[in-house]
Design a protein around this motif. Structure first.
Motif, PDB file in Angstrom:
ATOM      1  N   SER A  45       4.090 -34.679 -12.163  1.00  0.00           N
ATOM      2  CA  SER A  45       4.589 -34.098 -13.397  1.00  0.00           C
ATOM      3  C   SER A  45       3.899 -32.768 -13.684  1.00  0.00           C
ATOM      4  N   GLY A  46       4.683 -31.766 -13.999  1.00  0.00           N
ATOM      5  CA  GLY A  46       4.115 -30.486 -14.401  1.00  0.00           C
ATOM      6  C   GLY A  46       3.807 -29.550 -13.260  1.00  0.00           C
ATOM      7  N   SER A  50      10.878 -28.614 -11.887  1.00  0.00           N
ATOM      8  CA  SER A  50      12.037 -28.246 -12.696  1.00  0.00           C
ATOM      9  C   SER A  50      12.147 -26.749 -12.854  1.00  0.00           C
ATOM     10  N   MET A  51      11.013 -26.093 -13.027  1.00  0.00           N
ATOM     11  CA  MET A  51      11.048 -24.650 -13.236  1.00  0.00           C
ATOM     12  C   MET A  51      11.562 -23.945 -11.992  1.00  0.00           C
TER      13      MET A  51
HETATM   14  N1  LIG Z   1       8.212 -23.174 -22.414  1.00  0.00           N
HETATM   15  C1  LIG Z   1       7.103 -23.230 -21.673  1.00  0.00           C
HETATM   16  N2  LIG Z   1       6.005 -22.523 -22.087  1.00  0.00           N
HETATM   17  C2  LIG Z   1       4.883 -22.566 -21.358  1.00  0.00           C
HETATM   18  N3  LIG Z   1       4.737 -23.264 -20.227  1.00  0.00           N
HETATM   19  C3  LIG Z   1       5.794 -23.978 -19.776  1.00  0.00           C
HETATM   20  C4  LIG Z   1       7.011 -24.011 -20.505  1.00  0.00           C
HETATM   21  N4  LIG Z   1       7.868 -24.812 -19.836  1.00  0.00           N
HETATM   22  C5  LIG Z   1       7.200 -25.271 -18.765  1.00  0.00           C
HETATM   23  N5  LIG Z   1       5.956 -24.778 -18.728  1.00  0.00           N
HETATM   24  C6  LIG Z   1       4.951 -25.029 -17.716  1.00  0.00           C
HETATM   25  O1  LIG Z   1       5.528 -25.025 -16.477  1.00  0.00           O
HETATM   26  C7  LIG Z   1       4.929 -25.985 -15.651  1.00  0.00           C
HETATM   27  C8  LIG Z   1       5.976 -26.612 -14.771  1.00  0.00           C
HETATM   28  O2  LIG Z   1       6.889 -27.373 -15.547  1.00  0.00           O
HETATM   29  P1  LIG Z   1       8.088 -28.182 -14.857  1.00  0.00           P
HETATM   30  O3  LIG Z   1       8.944 -28.642 -15.937  1.00  0.00           O
HETATM   31  O4  LIG Z   1       8.674 -27.381 -13.803  1.00  0.00           O
HETATM   32  O5  LIG Z   1       7.337 -29.413 -14.224  1.00  0.00           O
HETATM   33  P2  LIG Z   1       7.990 -30.580 -13.375  1.00  0.00           P
HETATM   34  O6  LIG Z   1       7.355 -30.506 -12.084  1.00  0.00           O
HETATM   35  O7  LIG Z   1       9.443 -30.502 -13.452  1.00  0.00           O
HETATM   36  O8  LIG Z   1       7.441 -31.863 -14.147  1.00  0.00           O
HETATM   37  P3  LIG Z   1       8.190 -33.219 -14.520  1.00  0.00           P
HETATM   38  O9  LIG Z   1       8.047 -34.085 -13.351  1.00  0.00           O
HETATM   39  O10 LIG Z   1       7.380 -33.701 -15.640  1.00  0.00           O
HETATM   40  O11 LIG Z   1       9.580 -32.885 -14.868  1.00  0.00           O
HETATM   41  C9  LIG Z   1       4.250 -26.997 -16.560  1.00  0.00           C
HETATM   42  O12 LIG Z   1       2.928 -27.125 -16.203  1.00  0.00           O
HETATM   43  C10 LIG Z   1       4.343 -26.398 -17.926  1.00  0.00           C
HETATM   44  O13 LIG Z   1       3.049 -26.259 -18.457  1.00  0.00           O
END
Ligand SMILES: Nc1ncnc2c1ncn2[C@@H]1O[C@H](COP(=O)(O)OP(=O)(O)OP(=O)(O)O)[C@@H](O)[C@H]1O
Ligand SMILES: Nc1ncnc2c1ncn2[C@@H]1O[C@H](COP(=O)(O)OP(=O)(O)OP(=O)(O)O)[C@@H](O)[C@H]1O
Ligand SMILES: [Mg+2]
Ligand SMILES: [Mg+2]
Lengths: 337, 300, 306, 499, 332
Positions: A45-46, A50-51
């Motif tokens: 997670s994180g 997703s980003m």
């Molecule tokens: N609006 C935002 N402002 C600041 N940081 C952000 C924002 N959205 C996401 N992040 C940062 O981007 C990083 C990546 O987030 P992402 O959603 O891509 O994680 P993920 O791998 O998809 O996690 P999950 O398995 O929980 O979905 C996170 O650590 C978060 O702190």
């Protein structure tokens, strides 16, 4: 892997810039996706899964998010520098997405059939009637019984599994070249998950699109994907064919991850664990981002960031252990493996 | 573990605890400070409060002294805001009046909040028939258009600032109660409440130690927005002649007496009107900002 | 849905009973003998006593209350102490006026509020957003009667564009409706804005974008409909304070409405009139709330889930 | 289109054709409570019908002398008998002829206890109405009663249509039918009352086509309407707006002396005002002139007694206490209150009275009297002074009849203690005797003398502090001509024209 | 091992437990609707063991846990703790006995009061149950913190200053603070990432040994369940469909639902993958559960009998009970 390349991501960087500082959510991602192939992205997670997927379609919330560097090439066309109007024509048409939360990703006040038809009218120029018929057809295709009736219903009248299937139908309506599925089954029960994964595999065979499959479930990856990228702290730390990855994980993080999974058909007294926690995206360490938690870390790991290096033909890894400098650093320190 | 090391530990702990407390406030003010609207609102409110405290020092004249020959002077160097129909200095009256207007605002909201919160907590926590009864009573209160209820109460109790306070307070009871009831029902479902219940805590501890502190932010937000409305309502009642008694310089009453001069001596109504509007603006800004600052969704 | 409305209608009965009881009790606490007030300055004791007898003011309280409630259900709200006209007739003269005023005000509230809110939400933190919101905040902060007098001064006395007061033509409606609707419009604008901003952050908006929909389709088709749900509630609540606000605005603009009638009745201790007026005002309020709930349900079918 | 234009015209009361007299718009604070003269107790209600829809046997002229109206002649036969000769050829608005039977029917209704008229007492001394023939009627009195004519000239003496009285008496409250120059048209409760020109009027017909009495509760709004020409006349004018009205080229001010007085009263049974010295001290300490100019903007004149100069029985020889702070202080000391006292001053919520209270509060501060002002809404105010719980209060006494008896008996006779009007709770056998004596005395100059004696005693006892003789104000738009108010604050519209 | 267990008397005995929730009525004339979240289940919990409850979302796992603790008042049935009926206790008795049964919740974010420091939470827990004289509590807190692997200075912090895994440790510390005998873990590790999950699972196992705890472990993750439990109970729509020793259940699932469930789990190791049984359709609603066997709507083997007759839970093998008419036939 002779198929043509449909999507190529090069050095993609997405940062969140706010008064709290800069969060390097995605920090230099490279990969290639071929026609008919499924690429998995795993990670905790994180870590930026997703980003990464949102950056491809330029859907990151902006501000504060911003793609600061890199290219996303769809058959050679760079999506990052495109005009908003141009990329709109690609979204939902040539590249589609399925999101994690089937509960919230559908508009609660619009009938699901209309939500599918809308994209068809827009991208394929179908008439209202044609679009609706096609939409009903798609709903049937993803295995929902009595699609005519369901198409007129609103999301709250459908179960979670059905909604996720609607999402799939919506994503596939315009027969995209690339499908990005961001944890499409995480919110579902295992028996429903099994249904959905089955449908996705079927449809991929029919349509032949490339899939980017994002998940944190290694089991799902093993069943769905041809190749896997393992992400840690905004970067891909290992990239292999799926079979190889589980047989022979290269990166210490991947090893730890696989080790910490309880095995379904083996008794273990204690699970292997990875000590420590993920570094904050606001302040990544200078060296390897995993060094702090890595049992093999040496000085070089702490001082310098490793590159994603080609380990063999189909494998890449971001770890000093597999680099030429590794032996030097060991001998200098005088530590034996 | 030796005694010694425990002592060292607890010394460290006490220090740590103090630091945390300090930081808690610091972060609170930081979050508010970061929200420009809230900051502006906060400054306005602080300014008014200091006016209230400093009125005796700042006022150039006696706010009650009638000086008929000097009546209805328009604003000048001697009387910055002019004089009223009895020759009293409007500025001085406004300065003294801030006490009354703020007082009505705060005490009515406090009054409404006290009963509203209690009712809301009880209804939300116990649910079932307790909730049904309380909610129906609140419905009855809500069914009265607010100012009519206040009017009726004041005509029963007689016009005075205290009765205005009560009347305005009464009609904010259901508003507080509804919010508190809703939040209580939400918080009640959370796992930490289950956790404390499985530890064997009694209802009192659960309600006041665990639920109440966690529903404070909507209460505070509502409170500051209610303050704005309360001040406006009190002014409205004064406008209808049901508020403060002469010669008290309550702003609503000043505004009300100034309305006869709205054409001939507009400054008599404009200044108290502005004072009310700015104060209300302050509370609105502050309340909104607070909502943003305290909202966990915007925080993250 | 039909059953839902029926159930809500049944629930209204105890609320209305509660309202009658509260008004009745409050009016009992009010000092001032209606008989004395009716008799007027300089009337003799006998006259007053006679009046009191005729009005039934000598009977025990509960008897007065029960006979009152009984009559209410027969549609008889009693006669005004002031002019001996049936209270219901007096109310029916004024209710349409107040409803008309309320209707136009709420229209102003909704139309202005929505437009302003959407303008703000489409480009948050832009110049247009900030200026709209500043105006909205000021709108909330102005005492309505004050605003009314200022508007009257500018548009009627100075510019002579609009009539000063009364309720005879469309032109007469404009200023009071603005005065009464302004505060609400500001609140609705702010609510629309924050609701829109919240909706815009929702997953399904991201889905809509991922489909490649155009910006305005997303705003009007996907976002606005969802954003309206909380706004409806606010509008409903606004209607309540609007009814209260009519008291002041009707005074300022000399409109012969229900609000002013109640205030006058309170002043003259015309108890049947107060009771009837408040009862009707509460009924209107309760019905509007019912309407809001129904609309809310129509817009937000998800509520059925819980 | 043209139709909209004509609508505009109809809307605008000032637009008049050559022939039509136009619509006169009168704006006022509050609506009438009822239009039946036998039940009307307030001037705003009476103002709508008195002299407009209804006429009386005789009337006051401009100089407050009696003038014939429905009666052409009258004649006091003896102490208890009055003869009236009635005008011929007069018809009620419903077509009923006006005659002696109509007069009898009207007074019989008023005096019938079943009717329950609150005005019954005012003509209660009439024992019989005798119809001699169509045009002659005789009133028989039970006791001699000097002020009879003035009451007959007031609204209470209005002659009602006997048809209405016999057939639909309940409708009189909302549908007045009289003989006057205006015919009642409609009443939208709380909003407006419309009267039309009586084209069959026996006398000189009015100039306007109709008159509308509109309710506009806000002072500022009323004035704005006059200024903008939306309305023509307002008979309630805030004294503070006089300059603005006088300086305006759109508005005119009409002023006339009234029959009412305003005073500060003491509850003579409540400490410390049971002590005459305290009352006197306060009387010395109030600077009445400042109130007239400061609060009332010189509207009205300084009163010397609780009776207006316009009322029969007034005397200028009774002098009020002059402003003398030292005297006041020493009197207080004598009374044992040199350390200061706290008292409450009760007033109704009329703006000028509140202002007056504030000024008095500030003046009495000078002699160490700490005044707490208690403003009560009229109903509660009345209740409070009738319960006798009050200390000091601001009040006024109108005088519909213009006769001293109405004033002295109601205000100072011990029989009137409490609700009827003696809110001083003043009981003085000497005064009582004088008032009764004046009632039966038929010689005007002797009556005058008796009233003077009574008033002197009241003044010596410092029962009240006289403040102001009323002056009535009306503002009217400059399109209006020949408008006046009479001393009882009635609008006289007979000659009014609208440009 | 399971035979040994049976000889001991159960620590907790759940008999015929039912939890029905009345739904809010939409209209006056509408018949009352009831969610039969838990509809008559029986099981024993023996000292020192870990019994897991698995099943799909909404099948009544959490409700079972909550009913035992009377967080929701059960509709029917009984729960005996050491032979004493929990359901018959009055409020006060219940408060006293509650310290013996603690819960660790799923959501590490929602299960800690955000306004209270860790110290306040632990202190309060001990104070409510009067576990130790106040002067010894400090030492006990430090000890607890050490046990769950948190630094002592963290006592002064608020929950929001911790990561998910750390919060879950705090929840565990709070549960341990009152010396419970039974801990109900309701999806205690589901919200955590695998690497953190592993830490917590190891911790739970260790604590069980150290403190001789009994776990009722609720989860939908079968690999976790297999890792931690001694026995496993499978629920479907408010009913127990199968209960058995872990190895027996995983190696030899008898109920068609259990089989499908096990086969649906994605497995990394290809060689260990079972033939997948894809169930058709969705889980039916507990408001109007199907007649007969509740699983018959999705069961590939359903017959008319399944539609009509409700199968009882019966012991088919040693320590292996199943509620299916055709368990034996299906085995072959
Ligand atoms: N609006 C935002 N402002 C600041 N940081 C952000 C924002 N959205 C996401 N992040 C940062 O981007 C990083 C990546 O987030 P992402 O959603 O891509 O994680 P993920 O791998 O998809 O996690 P999950 O398995 O929980 O979905 C996170 O650590 C978060 O702190
Ligand atoms: N308070 C309640 N009121 C009404 N229904 C409820 C209530 N609590 C639970 N339910 C219902 O009871 C059923 C069982 O819920 P429960 O939470 O026990 O499921 P679960 O097995 O724990 O599911 P999950 O894996 O999603 O946590 C569900 O259908 C749920 O909707
Ligand atoms: Mg994600
Ligand atoms: Mg659960």
């Amino acid at each position: 892997m002779t198929n043509e390349i449909v999507l190529e991501v090069k050095n993609l960087k997405t940062h969140f810039i706010s008064n709290k500082g800069t969060a390097k959510a995605v920090d230099g991602i490279d990969f290639v996706l071929r026609k008919g192939e499924t690429m998995g992205i795993v990670g905790e997670s994180g870590c930026g899964k997703s980003m990464t997927s949102l950056s491809i379609l330029r859907l990151i919330p902006s501000p504060p998010g911003k793609i600061v560097d890199g290219q996303v090439l769809l058959k050679g066309q760079d999506l990052v520098t495109m005009s908003e109007e141009e990329i709109r024509k690609i979204r939902g048409n040539r590249i589609s997405m399925i999101f994690q939360e089937p509960m919230t990703s559908l508009n609660p006040v619009i009938p699901v059939g209309e939500q599918i038809a809308e994209a068809l009218r827009l991208h394929q120029g179908l008439s209202k009637k044609q679009a609706w018929d096609k939409s009903v057809e798609m709903i049937g295709l993803v295995g929902i019984p009595s699609p005519e009736k369901r198409a007129k219903q609103e999301p709250f009248q459908l179960s979670g599994g059905m909604r996720q299937r609607i999402m799939i139908a919506m994503a596939l309506a315009c027969t995209p070249e690339v499908l990005i599925a961001d944890e499409p089954t995480t919110a579902l029960d295992v028996t429903i998950q099994a249904q959905i994964l089955e449908i996705m595999k079927d449809l991929q065979k029919k349509i032949g699109m490339g899939i980017i499959f994002i998940t944190h479930d290694l089991g799902v990856v093993a069943e769905m994907c041809d190749q896997v990228g393992v992400m840690y702290a905004g970067q891909i730390v290992e990239h292999q064919d799926t079979k190889d990855l589980f047989k022979n994980p290269l990166h210490p993080y991947t090893q730890g991850l696989i080790g910490s999974l309880p095995k379904l058909y083996e008794d273990q007294e204690e699970l292997q664990i990875i000590e420590g926690t993920v570094p904050s995206p606001y302040e990544y360490p200078e060296g390897c981002r995993f060094a702090e938690r890595c049992p093999f870390a040496t000085d070089i790991c702490i001082q310098k960031q490793p590159n994603l290096i080609q380990y063999d033909e189909n494998s890449k890894v971001r770890c000093w252990k597999y680099s030429d400098e590794w032996q030097d650093s060991l001998t200098k320190e005088g530590v034996a493996l | 573990m030796t005694i010694n090391s425990t002592e060292v530990d607890s010394a460290k702990l006490i220090l740590a605890r103090k630091k945390i407390r300090k930081e808690k406030w610091k972060t609170f003010f930081m979050t508010i400070g970061q929200n420009k609207a809230a900051a502006v609102g906060g400054v306005i409110i602080l300014l008014y409060i200091s006016l209230t405290l400093l009125a005796p020092i700042l006022s150039p004249y006696d706010p009650y002294e009638i000086n008929l020959p000097d009546k209805l002077h328009s604003p000048s160097m001697a009387h910055w805001m002019g004089t009223d129909d009895k020759g009293r200095d409007i500025l001085s009256r406004i300065l003294y009046g801030s006490r009354l207007s703020l007082g009505v605002g705060f005490s009515s909201v406090f009054f409404g909040a006290f009963f509203g919160i209690t009712l809301g907590l009880v209804a939300g926590y116990y649910g079932k028939w307790v909730d049904t009864i309380i909610s129906r009573c609140l419905d009855v209160m809500l069914a009265f258009p607010g100012i009519l209820l206040a009017l009726a109460i004041i005509s029963a109790l007689g016009p005075s600032l205290i009765n205005v306070t009560i009347a305005v307070g009464v009609f904010s009871i259901p508003l507080f109660a509804r919010i508190v009831r809703g939040s209580t029902m939400e918080v009640k479902k959370l796992e930490y409440i289950d956790a404390i219940r499985t530890l064997g805590a009694n209802d009192f501890i659960i309600i006041f130690r665990h639920i109440f502190p966690n529903i404070l932010s909507p209460i505070i937000v509502q409170g500051s927005l209610r303050l704005a409305t309360a001040i406006l309502s009190a002014a409205g009642l004064s406008f209808l002649g049901l508020g403060a008694q002469p010669p008290s310089p309550e702003w609503g009453a000043m505004l009300s007496s100034g309305r006869d001069f709205i054409f001939s001596a507009p400054y008599m109504a404009i200044f108290p009107g502005l004072m009310i509007a700015i104060l209300v603006l302050g509370f609105n800004l502050f309340g909104d900002g607070l909502r943003d600052a305290l909202d966990p969704r915007t925080k993250k | 849905m039909f059953l839902f409305i029926l159930k809500r209608l049944v629930q209204i009965v105890p609320v209305i009973l509660g309202v009658t009881l509260v008004v009745f009790l409050i009016m009992q606490m009010v000092p001032g003998d209606p008989a004395v007030i009716m008799a007027g300055e300089g009337a003799s004791k006998e006259t007053v006593n006679e009046l009191r007898e005729n009005l039934g003011l000598n009977r025990p309280l509960y008897e007065q209350y029960f006979s009152y409630v009984g009559n209410v259900f027969k549609g008889d709200l009693g006669n005004s102490l002031k002019n001996n006209q049936p209270v219901l007739d007096e109310i029916m003269i004024r209710l349409p006026i107040t409803m008309e005023l309320a209707f136009f005000s709420i229209m102003i509230t909704i139309v202005l509020g929505l437009i302003a809110g959407i303008i703000s939400a489409v480009r948050p933190y832009s110049f247009s957003d900030i200026s709209v919101m500043v105006v909205a905040l000021i709108g909330i902060s102005l005492p309505s009667f004050w605003l009314g007098l200022l508007l009257m001064y500018v548009f009627s006395v100075k510019l002579q564009w609009l009539p000063v007061a009364g309720w005879d033509s469309t032109a007469h409606i404009i200023l009071p409706a603005i005065t009464l609707g302004a505060g609400g419009a500001a609140i609705v604008a702010r609510m629309t804005r924050s609701s829109m901003l919240e909706v815009v952050g929702q997953d399904y908006i991201r889905t809509a974008k991922a489909k490649g929909l155009k910006g305005h389709v997303i705003i009007y088709k996907h976002a606005l409909r969802n954003a309206l749900i909380p706004v409806i509630t606010v509008v409903g609540l606004q209607f309540g304070s609007l009814l209260g606000g009519t008291v002041l605005v009707e005074s300022v603009f000399a409109i012969n409405g229900l609000g002013r009638m109640i205030v006058d009745a309170i002043r003259t201790r015309d108890i049947p009139m107060v009771q009837g007026g408040v009862l009707v005002a509460s009924l209107v309020f309760v019905f509007v709330n019912l309407l809001v709930d129904v609309m809310y349900k129509v817009f937000n079918k998800r509520i059925d889930l819980n | 289109g043209s139709s909209s234009k004509s609508e505009e015209k109809a809307d605008n009361p000032t637009t008049t054709g050559d022939k039509s007299g136009g619509k006169l718009v009168v704006v006022r604070l509050s609506d009438a409570t009822g239009l039946d003269p036998h039940f009307i107790t307030d001037i705003p209600s009476a103002n709508v019908v008195h002299g407009k829809v209804y006429e009386t046997l005789l009337a006051f002229d401009k100089d407050r002398n009696f003038a014939p109206l429905l009666a052409t002649e009258w004649n006091q036969v003896d102490d208890l008998t009055w003869d009236f000769t009635l005008r011929e050829g007069v018809k009620f608005h419903d077509g009923t002829p006006f005659n002696a039977e109509a007069v009898k029917a009207t007074f019989d209704r008023l005096l019938d206890p079943v009717t329950g008229s609150p005005q019954k007492d005012k003509l209660g001394m009439i024992s019989e109405v005798i119809v001699k023939d169509d045009t002659h009627v005789t009133l028989k009195l039970a006791t001699p009663y000097a002020p009879l004519l003035s009451i007959l000239a007031s609204s209470e003496g209005s002659i009602l249509s006997p048809k209405m009285i016999n057939e639909t008496p309940d409708q009189l409250a909302t549908h007045p039918v009289g003989t006057g120059p205006f015919v009642f048209d409609s009443w939208k409760s709380g909003q407006e009352i419309t009267l039309n020109k009586n084209n069959d009027y026996w006398g000189e017909k009015v100039k306007v086509d109709s008159v509308v009495f509109k309710v506009v509760p806000e002072d500022a709004t009323r004035l704005a309407m006059i200024e903008s020409g939306e309305a023509h006349i307002s008979d309630q004018v805030p004294v503070t707006e006089i300059e603005r009205i006088e300086n305006s080229d759109k508005m005119n001010l009409f002023r006339t002396d009234g029959l009412a007085v305003e005073y500060v009263g003491f509850n003579t049974t409540k400490a410390p005002f049971d002590n005459v010295k305290v009352r006197q001290a306060i009387s010395y300490a109030i600077e009445r002139e400042a109130i007239i100019s400061g609060v009332y903007n010189n509207v009205g004149t300084l009163a010397n007694v609780a009776m207006s100069p316009q009322v029969f029985g007034y005397s200028k020889d009774v002098k009020a206490y002059p402003y003398d702070v030292n005297k006041a202080k020493s009197l207080l000391k004598e009374a044992g209150y040199d350390k200061g006292i706290k008292v409450t001053l009760l007033t109704s919520d009329r703006k000028e009275r509140i202002n007056m209270a504030e000024v008095i509060q500030s003046q009495l501060k000078g002699i160490g009297v700490d005044v707490e002002i208690k403003v009560m809404e009229y109903g509660s105010y009345i209740k409070e002074i009738e319960s006798g719980e009050h200390q000091m209060f601001i009040s006024g006494w109108g005088n519909a009849t213009g006769d001293g008896d109405y004033n002295q008996y109601n205000l100072f006779h011990s029989a009137s203690v409490g609700a009827p009007g003696n809110n001083f709770y003043y009981q003085n056998p000497v005064v009582d005797k004088l008032i009764v004596q004046a009632r039966v005395e038929t010689d005007p100059s002797k009556r005058q003398e008796i009233y003077k004696q009574a008033m002197q005693i009241e003044m010596d006892d410092a029962v009240y502090v006289p403040i102001r003789n009323y002056e009535h104000l009306a503002v009217y738009n400059n399109k209006v001509e020949n408008f006046r108010l009479d001393a009882s604050n009635y609008l006289i519209l007979n000659e009014v024209t609208v440009k | 091992m399971s035979n040994l267990l049976k000889e001991k008397s159960p620590l907790l005995k759940v008999s015929d437990l039912k939890q029905h929730f009345a739904l809010k009525k939409e209209a006056i004339f509408q018949p009352k609707q009831v969610v039969k979240a838990v509809d008559g289940i029986n099981f024993d919990l023996y000292p020192g063991e870990t019994l897991s409850i698995v099943g799909e979302s909404g099948c009544g796992k959490s409700t079972t846990g909550r009913s035992i603790l009377r967080l929701d008042e059960p509709t029917d049935g009984d729960v005996l703790f050491k032979g004493e009926s929990l359901l018959k206790m009055n409020k006060k008795e219940l408060r006293n006995v509650r310290g013996n049964i603690q819960v660790i919740f799923q959501d590490p974010y929602a299960s800690l009061n955000p306004r209270r420091t860790i110290r306040q939470m632990l202190e309060e827990a001990m104070a409510i149950q009067k576990v130790l004289p106040p002067n010894q509590r400090e030492a006990r807190m430090l000890e607890l913190m050490k046990h769950v692997g948190l630094r002592p200075e963290y006592l002064e912090r608020y929950p929001h200053e911790f990561s998910g895994g750390q919060r879950q440790r705090i929840g565990i510390a709070r549960a341990l603070a009152v010396n419970p005998e039974i801990i109900i873990c309701d999806e205690a590790v589901s919200a955590l990432d695998v690497s953190i999950q592993a830490q917590i699972l190891n911790l739970l196992k260790k604590l069980q040994k150290d403190y001789d705890l009994t776990f009722l472990f609720i989860s939908h993750d079968l690999s976790v369940v297999r890792h931690i439990s001694d026995r496993v109970m499978v629920m479907y729509l408010g009913k127990v469909v199968e209960i058995a020793d872990k190895s027996s259940l995983f190696n030899n699932p008898m109920h068609p639902y259990t089989k499908a469930l096990l086969s649906a789990i994605p497995v990394i190791d290809e060689t260990k993958r079972r033939e997948r049984i894809i169930l058709k359709g969705d889980v039916p609603s507990p408001i109007n559960p199907p007649t007969g066997c509740r699983f018959h709507t999705r069961c590939p083997f359903a017959t008319e009998r399944c539609r009509q007759e409700e199968p009882l839970l019966r012991e088919v093998d040693t320590n292996h009970s199943v509620a299916c008419h055709f368990a034996e036939e299906l085995l072959s």
